[in-house]
Structure formats: C-alpha cells, structure tokens
Design a protein around this motif. Structure first.
Motif, PDB file in Angstrom:
ATOM      1  N   THR A 176     -85.506  63.119  16.921  1.00 39.77           N
ATOM      2  CA  THR A 176     -86.146  62.646  18.148  1.00 39.77           C
ATOM      3  C   THR A 176     -87.161  61.542  17.848  1.00 39.77           C
ATOM      4  O   THR A 176     -87.299  60.613  18.633  1.00 39.77           O
ATOM      5  CB  THR A 176     -86.880  63.802  18.873  1.00 39.77           C
ATOM      6  OG1 THR A 176     -87.886  64.326  18.009  1.00 39.77           O
ATOM      7  CG2 THR A 176     -85.925  64.905  19.274  1.00 39.77           C
ATOM      8  N   GLU A 230     -88.634  64.198  29.419  1.00 41.25           N
ATOM      9  CA  GLU A 230     -87.867  64.663  28.261  1.00 41.25           C
ATOM     10  C   GLU A 230     -86.509  65.095  28.787  1.00 41.25           C
ATOM     11  O   GLU A 230     -86.421  65.964  29.656  1.00 41.25           O
ATOM     12  CB  GLU A 230     -88.620  65.828  27.584  1.00 41.25           C
ATOM     13  CG  GLU A 230     -88.003  66.255  26.269  1.00 41.25           C
ATOM     14  CD  GLU A 230     -88.868  67.238  25.466  1.00 41.25           C
ATOM     15  OE1 GLU A 230     -90.110  67.164  25.540  1.00 41.25           O
ATOM     16  OE2 GLU A 230     -88.286  68.084  24.779  1.00 41.25           O
ATOM     17  N   GLN A 267     -78.863  64.773  21.967  1.00 40.98           N
ATOM     18  CA  GLN A 267     -80.230  65.015  21.503  1.00 40.98           C
ATOM     19  C   GLN A 267     -81.222  64.737  22.633  1.00 40.98           C
ATOM     20  O   GLN A 267     -80.921  63.969  23.554  1.00 40.98           O
ATOM     21  CB  GLN A 267     -80.504  64.102  20.288  1.00 40.98           C
ATOM     22  CG  GLN A 267     -81.885  64.152  19.686  1.00 40.98           C
ATOM     23  CD  GLN A 267     -82.292  65.504  19.113  1.00 40.98           C
ATOM     24  OE1 GLN A 267     -82.466  66.469  19.877  1.00 40.98           O
ATOM     25  NE2 GLN A 267     -82.438  65.597  17.798  1.00 40.98           N
ATOM     26  N   TRP A 268     -82.379  65.354  22.559  1.00 41.27           N
ATOM     27  CA  TRP A 268     -83.441  65.121  23.528  1.00 41.27           C
ATOM     28  C   TRP A 268     -84.023  63.726  23.340  1.00 41.27           C
ATOM     29  O   TRP A 268     -84.223  63.268  22.216  1.00 41.27           O
ATOM     30  CB  TRP A 268     -84.513  66.208  23.433  1.00 41.27           C
ATOM     31  CG  TRP A 268     -83.929  67.493  23.890  1.00 41.27           C
ATOM     32  CD1 TRP A 268     -83.257  68.404  23.116  1.00 41.27           C
ATOM     33  CD2 TRP A 268     -83.845  67.971  25.237  1.00 41.27           C
ATOM     34  NE1 TRP A 268     -82.779  69.431  23.916  1.00 41.27           N
ATOM     35  CE2 TRP A 268     -83.126  69.190  25.213  1.00 41.27           C
ATOM     36  CE3 TRP A 268     -84.300  67.499  26.464  1.00 41.27           C
ATOM     37  CZ2 TRP A 268     -82.858  69.938  26.365  1.00 41.27           C
ATOM     38  CZ3 TRP A 268     -84.043  68.233  27.616  1.00 41.27           C
ATOM     39  CH2 TRP A 268     -83.327  69.442  27.558  1.00 41.27           C
TER      40      TRP A 268
END
Lengths: 440, 440
Positions: free
Chosen positions: A73, A154, A136-137
């Motif tokens: 991230t 997010e 993925q975030w």
C-alpha cells in the motif's frame, strides 16, 4: 452460520445521515461501519460480499491469462518523482513521512511501481507480452468523502497492467481485458455497459468505462438496447483468438453507448428509436491504453528480436471492488432492502423459524440447516428467539436470494415456504422438494 | 502455468545483500522484491504461497468459530487517544496527517478499533461470546528493517479478538484459539511449539508464543520432545468441548517449552534428559489474554443476565502471515533452494522437459501438463527452451514438492522420472503410474 451466534448487527431504523440508498442499506443491514471520514470497517456480512466479488474478479482475470501478484500500500515518493507525478498529483494523494523523514505516500494507483518492477526483471522481447494484476487497498484523500463505500478514501481496487512489444499487441491485451470485464460483471449478475471514455492526451479509441445501470447513478447514460441481451460468455469467443477479440471490440465500438461526458448526438441519432435506452449509471471499471507513457518515463526497455531496444506499450485496467458492493445495491434493491444476485450473495439461503420455541419447528429447521450445509450451500439460519415478522423483515433487508420459512402450521403438514427474494414469489413445498430446489 | 508465459524472475546468483537464508532465497527464487526499506512487492510465486498460508489461517479460524471481517489500514488518532496508546506508542507507529490536518495512523494492531466497533453494536450478554478476526496489512516503522519479510515494515497479520462475559469464558476462548493455532501450523507442515510468554502487567498463565523451529531463529528454545510427536487433530478433541479444551491447555502447560526469555532452569531440570530438545526458533504467532484492559478504556459494557452492566473480558490472537513465508523457508530448505511443505507450495508439481526442442519429449510433457491440470493439480510446466540442467536447478530453487522430469531417452522407453524435492529420491515410472502417484 447461526444468527444467534453471528456478529450481524442490524439497525431497526434506516440511518438518517446517509444520502444514498446503498449507503443507508449497507449501514442498516450491517455491512460496514465508518471508522473515520471515508474509511470503513467491513463487518462479517459485508466482508462476505466483498470477498465474493473479489473472487469473481480474480477468477476472470486468471482465466484471461493475467497473473496475480501483490504490491504494497505504501510507496516511496522517489518512485513517483521519476514519472513526474509526485508533484503533478493533487491533494488527493496522501503524503506521509516515516520516522527517518523519508517521503512516502499511500498508493492511489500503481503504474510507476509495476513499471519499475517489470523494468528491473524483464530484459528480452521473449518475456513479453505479460499482464500482471493485484487486488489491494488504495487511498485517495477525497476532500468530501461521501456516499459510503461509493466515494470513500480507503478503497479496494483490482488494477491490472499489460506490457506488449507494440501497439498491435497492446490492442490485443486491451481487447482481452475488455472481454474479461464483460464476463466479470455478467457473472456478478449485473448489467455493466462498456462506454467509450475520454482517452486523455493519447487519443485513440482505447479507453472504456464500465457503467452499472442504476437510477441513482452519478452519470447520465445513453445506450443501444442490444446491450440488454448480449451474452459475453459465447463459447466460440476464446482468449488468444485474435480475430474473435477484434470482432468483439468492433461490436462494442459499433454499438452505441456513452455517458453524458462523451455523448455524441449525431451517432445517437443513428440508433433506431425503439432501441434507444437512457438512464443513469455508476462507473465500476475503467480500461485504458497509455502507450509508452510510463515505460518511457520509468526507463523500461527490452531487447527486441532484432537486437534493437524496444520500449513496451502499456495499458491499465481497474475494477472498483469495494465500490461494486455499493453499486450492486444501487442496481438491485427494493423498499424492503437489498436483493443480492446469487453470485455475490453473502449466503444463498436464509432459514427463518417463525416460532423458535416450538419444538417441531426448531427441529425441522435444524435438520434443514444441517442438510443444506452438508450439500455445500451457504446458509444463514435465523434461530433467534424473536418474532417471526421481525426475522422475515431482517431477511428481506439483508437480501439473501432464497428464504425458507419454517412455521408450526406448515411443519404439522410437512411443508415449508420457499420465498424468492427478487420476485417475492412464495411457494409451499415439502422439505425434500425444498432441499431439491435449493441444491439443484 | 507455463513457465514461458509466467512472470517468474529467478536470479542466477544468490543476492549478496541479504543476510539470512530465507531472504536470500525469497529474492533469488523471485518471491518478492523490495520497493522501499522494509516494504515488499509479492511477485506471482510469492503471492501464491502467501495466499495459501492466508487461506489455511482463515479456514482454521472459521473452523474454530471465529468470524471474519475486515478493518481498514488507516485509523484515527482519536481512537488511540481513548485508550491512551497514541502517546504511549513509540516511533514505530506511522503517524499521518490527512489533507484536513486530521491526525491518523497506519494501524500496527486493532484492539482499539475492534473494541469500539463491538461497543457500538453489542448491548446484551446474549450477544456474547464472540471472536472476530481479520487478515489485513499492518505497519510498524522499524528503525532498521531487515531480514526481508521477517522484519519488514508493512506486513500481513491475522489478528483475532475475543469477547466474553467473564474470565472463565475468556479462558475457553483462549483455549479455542490455542487449538486453532496448533492445527493451523500443523496443517502448514511445520512444527510450531507453543511457549509460555511473558504475560505483561496482567500476569497469569494466558500468554503463549508459537515458535517455528529453525536453526537461524531469533530465540533460543528449550522444549520437551513430546512436541515432536503431538497430533493436534485428534478427532475426539472438539471445539465447544470445555473439558477437552481445558485438558489440551493443561497438557501444553505441563509439557515444558520456553524461549530464553521465559526459560526456567528448575522446571527444565524435571524434564527427562532423553526428552530435552534445544534449538532456535522464530515467533509466528502470539496469543494473549488481557482481561478488561481495552473494554474498560474504550467504554465497552453490556447488560448482564441480572440486568447489571458487565465489562467484557478480552483476548487477542495474532499470526504473522507474511512472516510465515520467511519462517517456513528458514525451517525448510537445503543448499539447492526452498523445500515447500505441500500445503503451502505455490504449485504441487513442476514438469521439466530436458529437451524442449525434441518433439516427442515436448508432446509427452504437454499431455502430462494437460492431464494434471484436468485432475485439479497445481502444476508449473517449465516449457522454456533452456538447458535441462538450468531448468532442474530452477525447480530445486523454487522448491515445488514434486518434479516430473521428461527427457528424450525416457520417453523413448515410455518413462518419466519423478523426483521428491524433500528427500531427493528419484524414480523412473511410466507416465500413467506417475499420474496415479501425483493425483493419489
């Protein structure tokens, strides 16, 4: 899962502070809770849906030959300085300093990182083409986050990146992802129409948004009714079949669909009146060809078959995984609650006992619960000692595709009621017939 | 997966800058690449292993009755001020300011957030006990990140949290997670010994670390040989069986195992000499009872069965999911490379053609590849036009449990060679017998 032991906090009232229906329903049905502005925790019910959506995206990417990996991230500012985007990106980029005062950021996207990774490993034309993806975030520091997970800060995204030796190859990679997207959304049970998007500085025809039709959508949309009936799983269309994929692209490109941003009145005029469809929609995916923009700036070159160095041509392909949860609800709900398409439902079946304290009723429900679980069916069993009406209301709210209603009167006659959440149809069946229907 | 189309960058040389064997092997075999200090991208090979480990953790948590959810990576400082940890936590906490100058942080753990979520939803003793978990990326800003994913900054952790009405209930939740951990690690094919850990300010006997034995481990360990043979999947030990779980706990507590930090020479003296085992180990899990520490500070209370308010007792249970990839390699490798336990191997079988340009060899390998895939076996087919020796070296390096070696001479006689990576045993078999062995 037994409701009495589950962590499924359902609110009695629709929350007043949520502006759109999906946000209201996600709070009321206990899918998410906000933990900071635009940031959500996914409770077990919401997490199950998120995971089902993620898994469909994954399987369709794999089927299309994309390879999964996972990038972190947090990224270094240095990486983004190389492409020039560190300074160009606005305040939506969350900038961070670590304990050694090194500049970092929470990745809003991954073009720079994937290009750098590919550059450091791949040296020869023999190692292309490749399409890599991860789920993925990401973080975008929206100035006014709102609409729940639809415009959160997010968020979970699938982003894929293709690397080809030339534009012809890159077009094939683009068509491949286009087909993967059409199949992904079809499999989720939603209608997502590919609409030509503004392709930015590069121009050309290789940029499409995928728009889920929903009356509350952010964009106005115009499309040919042909999209209502296309089946993207036709077995004669195979990945790797270049002519077939070109044909698919031509079909999409020649069948009108546009948002208000790219709407073309002249072309719209050519669509037969009885095939014109208008409405509103929500963007859930975006595919994009950007040529050598990042390979050039990040210094990615490979040796070609003739020994000359070649700069690969790239595209990127995004799906808003967490956003899809909201978009599907916007597209599929009624006054009573959510109506999950079966492919993304947290559980396929909900069992409700109308009188949990009636012994034969509870015994019949228990046995049905055990049998459905043994048959591998996802089932939520509402065994709580609550009024039947409350439990039926909860089932409608959380939107499982099938409800099996078990009551004392029915059980005395050996029957249960099977309710289809989407159509509202109810049918009395004996227990074996209900089992057969649900496991068919 | 065909090697010729995969993104599997393998290095010819062992990287000089990595200090420990798992880090070297993870770089050389192409599992990860560092993208910033202590932050890694997981390439397809590494991602497959990470995902298998994650899935085993998930399934064993589910089996133990824990419920999965997902909390975000970023948290508000406010939440941590409530418990007092925002100021108490040192520089390992990555502190962030968003565009509105709100103080946030990248979560190193989630006690505060889960307690706040639980507090806002759960009002009655009827809704306890519950154990909730999530598998999410965490960040600890280590001053000197090193040893690859073993002491990285961004890392994947499973953290579970239990909520009970009293200490007796909390003990049962603790025992339940202890059993889940023993089963989780056993299923991964590694030996992880539970060792009593320092339980901090609360005291008591409810804190254990799970230590994977590996000669390069960070701690010195002392344990009873009984742990070498325990089978934690004995069918008569069931979740929910209170006496059985108490028996398990008593068995663990009475069978000596400790790291140098908690080693007790007096108790060690009581272990029979022929059962004394010493070595080194790596922590891969930690379970911990902390009573009302967070329920008290975060204001979590529920109404008890007598109408009085009760402060729930909590425990937390962590598994280092990304760390396990390194720990398993530390515990299972040789000079040639990684030796994956089958349960976490990226692929179960690797097919190697010794001469990819020999038509009968390639045809036999292709057919075996298709058949293994149809049988649902994870298989990597090294179809590259490389020297056989190079390909065998790569297979040893990446450590798949089984290699099928297909060469012109063998194929002329209808046989292939089957090699077991762990034992090194090679056996000539006809193709059908090899299939039967691999799909058994």
């Amino acid at each position: 899962m037994r409701f009495s032991r589950a962590f499924l906090p359902v609110l009695k009232e629709s929350p007043a502070d949520a502006q759109i229906v999906s946000h209201k329903l996600m709070l009321q049905a206990g899918l998410v809770r906000q933990t900071a502005a635009g940031i959500y925790a996914w409770l077990p019910l919401g997490f199950r849906v998120l995971q089902k959506i993620e898994q469909i995206v994954r399987e369709e990417q794999d089927r299309a030959g994309a390879q999964e990996m996972l990038m972190p991230t947090l990224q270094s500012a240095e990486l983004w300085r190389t492409s020039g985007r560190y300074d160009a990106y606005g305040p939506e980029m969350l900038r961070i300093k670590d304990r050694h005062d090194r500049e970092m950021l929470y990745g809003p996207t991954n073009e720079e990182m994937i290009t750098a990774i590919f550059r450091d490993e791949v040296k020869s034309y023999r190692e292309l083409p490749r399409t890599l993806y991860h789920i993925q975030w990401k973080f975008r520091d929206e100035v006014r986050p709102r609409f729940g997970v639809m415009r959160g800060r997010e968020f979970l995204m699938k982003d894929a990146y293709s690397f080809d030796l030339d534009e012809a190859g890159a077009r094939q990679s683009y068509y491949t992802q286009m087909l993967a997207y059409l199949r992904t959304f079809q499999r989720m049970g939603i209608k997502a129409v590919p609409m030509k998007a503004d392709s930015g500085p590069i121009g050309g025809d290789l940029s499409h948004e995928f728009i889920v039709l929903a009356p509350t959508g952010e964009s106005e949309v115009f499309y040919d009714a042909a999209y209502d009936t296309f089946d993207w799983n036709q077995p004669d269309l195979r990945y790797g079949d270049e002519a077939g994929l070109q044909g698919l692209f031509d079909q999409v490109n020649s069948t009108y669909a546009a948002t208000d941003e790219t709407h073309d009145e002249a072309r719209w005029g050519d669509v037969a009146d009885d095939r014109k469809r208008t409405g509103r929609g929500i963007e859930v995916g975006h595919i994009f060809y950007f040529g050598d923009k990042y390979s050039e700036s990040m210094g990615l070159k490979v040796s070609g078959s003739d020994g000359q160095m070649v700069t690969p041509m790239m595209g990127s392909y995004g799906v808003g995984v967490s956003r899809l949860v909201g978009a599907i609800i916007e597209a599929s709900h009624d006054e009573a609650g959510i109506i999950w398409p079966e492919a993304v439902a947290p559980w396929k079946v909900g069992i409700v006992t109308m009188r949990a304290d009636d012994e034969p009723t509870a015994a019949a429900a228990e046995s049905l619960y055990a049998d459905l679980q043994s048959a591998g069916i996802d089932v939520l069993y509402d065994d709580r000692n609550e009024r039947g009406g409350v439990k039926l209301g909860t089932m409608d709210l959380i939107g499982l595709p099938w409800q099996v209603i078990v009551g004392p009167r029915g059980i005395a006659n050996g029957v249960v009621e099977l309710k289809n959440r989407a159509t509202g149809e109810r049918e009395e069946l004996n227990v074996d017939a209900a089992m057969a229907r649900l496991t068919a």
